[in-house]
Design an enzyme around this catalytic site. Structure first.
Site: not given
Lengths: 469, 461
Positions: A145, A230, A232, A272
């Site tokens: 990302y 992570d 998410i 998300k």
């Protein structure tokens, strides 16, 4: 005024990257079904817009949650004053339950180990402030990302050293890639503090295999470093294989009382899966009490609005709602991903096989004029300016191989996605015709070949659009 | 294996502050359920005007319900809105509100406003923009430094102020602080003032502000004015913002004066909404605005909250009414505290703003030391049952001063607190006289004088 900090004058906020530039172009000419049907379709934003109806319906049935009321009594004063960095207990409880539910209840989380932050952006930076500083490095598998360059490095002073992954094995992390990254950091005189993975992956849309997770645990154990997972996108896993959290791996391997247990940290957010990036809800989960204590105090710099904590504590405490939401969300994401994948297939474009996320990792290598990042940039510019689709080039994600793009599918209506696929199909057809021309021009001087072809393709593409000349 | 930031203890959180908090939490005062508990007087919160806000909320259920004036749901737009430029409607209302607080003597441009999750976030972000690790920021004492040092790595160099001139910042003190920083090989990047002051509760004069600006120009440094309490000015002199002071023609001749002045503001103090995390930076320096905007990603304001408050502040009738009534209530409550303390022979620094008074308890110290101050503080916490803030927690250079909050409790609770103080003072003076006292003559005569001025009745024991 040469008096500002170096942070301001440098550009490690990473915002000169194409990821942000594409965004800017879109803003100048955004697609709208009615008002601007020829505008740029935003396919570079990993948002989940597929389940707002479920959220709105819940809100309509639960007005107290937005009216600062609990059992019809006003709790406005209590919420207005609530700025305790330990977070609203009811919200943390609901959040850990939700996190467990997403993981099929194969693991459970303790509210004492959870720290709330204003979004995952804040969570990741805070975690970095706790674990690393100038002179330290974090290893990150590529592609990753683009925002991490800002979130992990900018104000913390830490460095990112990439773990190079390749399409040869579906971009999975290998032991040799890990070791190579570690050595690279050492060569740069950087102290490796940990590894950060995003699982499910952004931009790949894949969940990590148990094998990869085991590999990571072994690696960080051996090097005595941290592991940040992570997670998410954990709520966006829409098909098999099922999501395996790093916590599940530690539990299954009975590592609870070992050193590595306290060196594994999870980041989460409601941006998300619940599609609520505007509400700024992120969290750090850690088994290290010192990290929890430090991160809790640091969260003062980015607390979650009590108004929002209250609303979401009510929503996530409604287990009937969360069960229905998780299930419907998965179904809709799967359906939409299928549409993107089949639409791309019709254009002769394949994707990395994926089971999660709000995007696909698309293989456009065959559309490049040469196997270079310059060619990738040229292709990307054409897709943004000519095809009018804002997608994210792999280079902005630090991918080592040119030609890959991240294309989002959950932030638009089905019709818009259809239109995007049509535009792409037309574009690809035009390139294949021009590729014929390219073959015929093979005898031209090498130096000018690429420029010629693109100029020709460019022109003829326009010709086709305007129906002139 | 952790960073030095995580393992260190320099997150600036005062141990006494925590001790006070912990003791309070174990035994919190409640009018009915725990009338002998500890009264919290260490929290600078404004609880006096919630009824006004709640009344507005009751009249605007749609806004709370995330609907627009036409009754249509805006949930989707809000859920997705994470633009670090902030909600335009909200910023427009904020700059108007800020101007109103300043009697419309200055005007603000919403494009120069950067939102942050509270003033805590705003202050830290500004420091990240203006200073590098190892640089110095000058801060007058006493003041609340928050956690400015922790992650930014700056050094805080105090500008020592004293009671001799009401703790005002003198040019001498400024220069002395600057030189001290130089001697320590620290590069001074700016001065941070809080105006109105926490913990003093006073506003700065135009002269003081202009001296500061001149100093900043002269040394080529920044000036940060934390104006979080600007909406709590309840008495004359009226509030003068740093912006207003900078508008002076003499200073304006220096063309970049505005680019070195930055304001921090928040809705936590005047509107009493610390839980909603609404802070902001205002700067005319475009580089700062641009960098701070990007940094605000690390602490954005919830869109749900931006939406609610943009409507509330758009209601000009509400804001006018709120400002007027809030200020009246603050004034009344402060006067109650001041007169109550006076009856106990305790004076306060004359103040016209804030949610607290700066209280002079030097005469109650058994020696002119910070140890004595801590002893007195502990006594007041554990025996008297009041959690107040000792001056040392604000880095005051003189022992014996305390910050006492008045706006975070109801009237009857304040009365209980004042009664307790009175009893304590009388007990102490009685014990004092009993034990012959070990204080110097000067202090004893202070005591006697104060007792004489107190209620004659109380002397009969």
């Amino acid at each position: 005024m040469g008096l500002l900090s170096r942070k301001v004058t440098c550009n490690s906020h990473g915002q000169d990257s194409s990821y942000f530039l594409g965004w800017q172009e879109y803003e100048k000419n955004p697609y709208d079904e009615v008002k601007n049907p020829k505008g740029i379709i935003q396919m570079g934003l990993a948002e989940n817009q597929l389940c707002f109806d479920l959220l709105e319906s819940w809100l309509a049935k639960n007005p107290d949650a937005v009216s600062f009321k609990r059992e019809e009594q006003s709790i406005f004063k209590e919420l207005a004053l609530f700025q305790d960095y330990h977070g609203l207990p009811a919200f943390k409880k609901a959040l850990v339950d939700f996190m467990a539910e997403i993981r099929g209840n194969k693991v459970s989380f303790d509210t004492d180990h959870l720290v709330l932050t204003a979004g995952a952006t804040s969570a990741n930076e805070t975690l970095m402030f706790c674990l690393a500083e100038k002179g330290d490095a974090i290893l990150l598998p590529t592609p990753y990302y683009p925002g991490f360059d800002r979130d992990l490095k900018w104000r913390t002073g830490a460095e990112i050293v990439p773990i190079q992954c390749s399409s040869s094995n579906g971009f999975q992390i290998t032991e040799s890639a890990l070791e190579a990254a570690y050595q690279e950091a050492q060569r740069k005189n950087l102290r490796v503090k940990g590894v950060l993975v995003t699982n499910p992956s952004n931009p790949l849309g894949t969940t990590m295999s148990r094998n990869e997770l085991d590999l990571l645990v072994n690696f960080v154990t051996d090097k005595e470093i941290h592991l940040i997972s992570d997670e998410i996108y954990s709520g966006t896993v829409f098909s098999s294989p099922a999501f395996v959290s790093i916590m599940e791996v530690l539990k299954d391997r009975k590592l609870e009382n070992t050193q590595v247990w306290e060196r594994v940290h999870v980041v989460y957010s409601l941006s998300k899966d619940l599609g609520l990036p505007g509400f700024r809800v992120g969290a750090i989960y850690s088994n290290d009490p010192i990290v929890v204590a430090a991160a809790t105090k640091m969260s003062s710099f980015g607390l979650v609005s009590s108004q929002t904590q209250y609303l979401l504590s009510a929503m996530l405490s409604d287990k009937k709602f969360t069960k229905e939401y998780i299930s419907k969300n998965h179904k809709r994401l799967q359906k939409r991903q299928n549409k993107l994948v089949s639409g791309l297939e019709k254009a002769g474009i394949s994707c990395l096989e994926s089971n999660a996320g709000l995007f696909c990792w698309v293989d456009m290598r065959h559309l490049l004029s040469s196997n270079t990042f310059e060619a990738e940039m040229e292709l990307w510019k054409r897709i943004v300016y000519d095809v009018k689709l804002n997608i994210s080039p792999g280079s902005s994600c630090h991918c080592t191989e040119p030609g890959w793009f991240r294309v989002c599918f959950a932030n638009m209506s089905e019709d818009t996605l259809k239109l995007a696929m049509q535009r792409l199909k037309s574009f690809v057809s035009s390139i294949s015709i021009d590729n014929q021309t390219h073959q015929d021009l093979k005898n031209m001087r090498k130096k000018n070949r690429t420029k010629w072809v693109f100029r020709l393709s460019f022109q003829s593409f326009h010709d086709r659009e305007q129906g002139e000349r | 294996m952790l960073s030095s930031k995580a393992s260190s203890n320099c997150h600036g959180q005062d141990s006494l502050y925590f001790l006070g908090w912990q003791v309070y939490e174990k035994n919190p005062f409640h009018e009915v359920e725990n009338p002998t508990g500890i009264i919290q007087m260490g929290l600078a919160e404004n609880q006096l005007s919630f009824d006004l806000v709640e009344s507005w909320l009751r009249k605007n259920p749609d806004v709370m319900g995330l609907k627009n004036k036409d009754g249509e749901s805006v949930f989707r737009d809000l859920a997705l809105f994470q633009d670090y430029h902030g909600m335009p409607a909200f910023k427009n209302e904020l700059v108007e509100y800020m101007a109103k607080i300043r009697g419309n003597k200055v005007k603000f441009d919403p494009n120069n406003l950067v939102l942050a999750a509270g003033a805590t976030s705003a202050n830290e972000t500004l420091i990240f923009c203006l200073a590098d690790p190892g640089d110095a920021i000058l801060l007058p004492t006493p003041s609340y430094a928050g956690d400015l040092k922790w992650r930014t790595g700056v050094e805080i160099v105090p500008i020592h102020c004293s009671s001799s001139n009401g703790f005002r910042i003198s040019m001498f003190a400024l220069e002395e602080a600057y030189e001290r920083a130089q001697k320590l090989n620290l590069k001074v990047k700016g001065v941070l003032i809080t105006n109105p002051s926490n913990p003093l509760g006073t506003t700065m004069t135009k002269d003081e502000l202009q001296s500061l600006i001149t100093f900043a120009i002269d040394k080529d440094i920044h000036l940060i004015s934390d104006e979080v309490f600007s909406g709590t000015v309840f008495d004359s002199p009226c509030f003068i913002s740093i912006m207003e002071a900078a508008m002076d023609s003499n200073l304006k001749r220096n063309t970049d004066v505005l680019s070195r002045i930055h304001i921090v503001y928040s809705l936590s103090k005047d509107l009493g909404l610390p839980g909603f995390r609404v802070g902001m930076i205002y700067s005319n320096n475009q580089t700062v605005v641009s960098a701070a905007t990007k940094m605000s990603s690390f602490g954005l304001v919830s869109s749900q909250t931006q939406y609610l408050l943009s409507y509330m502040l758009a209601n000009k009738k509400f804001t006018s009414n709120y400002m007027k009534r809030n200020q009246k209530r603050l004034k009344k409550r402060k006067e109650m505290l001041v007169s109550g303390l006076k009856k106990s022979g305790i004076n306060c620094l004359k103040s016209n703003a804030g949610l607290f008074c700066w209280v002079d308890m030097r005469h109650l110290l058994c020696s002119n030391t910070f140890e004595a101050e801590t002893d007195l503080w502990k006594k007041i916490l554990c025996e008297v049952g009041l959690n107040i803030s000792p001056g040392s927690s604000f880095h005051c250079s003189q022992p014996g001063w305390f910050r006492v909050c008045f706006a975070n409790m109801n009237q009857s609770t304040l009365q209980v607190a004042l009664r307790r103080i009175k009893d304590f003072v009388e007990r102490s003076s009685f014990n004092y006289q009993q034990n012959g006292g070990s204080l110097s003559r000067k202090l004893i005569s202070n005591w006697v004088r104060k007792l004489s001025s107190a209620d004659r009745e109380e002397q009969e024991r």
